[in-house]
Design a protein around this motif. Sequence first.
Motif: not given
Length: 364
Positions: A339-356
């Motif tokens: 559960e914690a792993a799933k939640m943590k992965s949300g901090s590294f979304s493709s949207e954030k990557f593409e925006s960067g």
Amino acid sequence: MKKIIFFHLLNDYSGSPKVLSQVIETVAKNGFDAELFLGGKGSAGFLSSVPCIKKRYIYKRYNNKILTLLSYTFSQLVLFVKLLRYRKSSAVFYVNTLLPFGAALAGKLLGIQVFYHIHETSIRPKPLKIFLRWVVQKCSSSNIFVSHFLAKTEGFHKIESVVIYNSIPPSMADIASRHVYQPLPEGKFSVLMICSLKTYKGVNEFVQISRLLSDNHGMEFRLILGATNAEISDFFSGITLPENLTIISSCSNVVPYYQKTSVLLSLSKPDEWVETFGLTILEGLSFGIPCIVPPVGGPIELVSENHEGYLIASDRVEDISAKLVFLQNNADVCYRLSEAAKMKSGSFSSEKFESGVIGVFDGI
């Protein structure tokens, strides 16, 4: 239309070409004209089907390190000469990893902006790393780092820099979001590691752990290696592998393996190779897989002790083996970590990557 010319040394199924493929897809769908220079002949990898014109320059790896270094040096001289025809171009150069230094030198000579996407810190021999850092210092307009650890370790004085965390492709993220983690997929506790066929990646340690647990008939091990069957056979020549271990050669689609994994291991040996991010770790987290990773470098920005997994050095094979047995026998802990792993992965979304990525090119 603004043009971005990308440079990479060798196409394969490792992390840096995978990230570059995402960068190219991002800029292409945002209206940039993209072109890619790749070293070597038409080897298969993540860059094989990117949406841009691909051009090749000579490069070949050899079993002999001296020959490989000579081939690499010559490849960059060839690349440098090829790029002189861009002297009146309004394009920008995007150098992926420290290695394609010929592109950076050509860009500096031609007055073209050079952007570096820096993935690594462990480069040998040391004089090569010193030289490559000198090229960056002299030629780069802006640097992208894949983790705060790397930005701190390999930062460059007076060069603008930004940290853009890697992400997983939206197609994989969509599948991962619908995946329901099970500690015993297919009735067995399944341990997975994905890496290149290098000793510093902890390949031998993974085999050792599987051997230590070979009498545990409820546990199985899968090792996916970025190498051909011939290279794998040569690497393990004369070694008897345990029956609970399955080795998979170059794999373009790892999703089915994540879907039947209980725990993901990352066993890079920090005294030889410091993991600067850990894309396979992020992929594992997105599928809700607890991870056991090195306690140094980029992985600690992904995994916290006893939260998304555990931080254990790869040379502690007995401790890692014991932790696997503990997790095998404690499904409630696996679910909590998942559960914690799933939640943590949300901090590294493709949207954030593409925006960067697009933010880097604003104003050019």
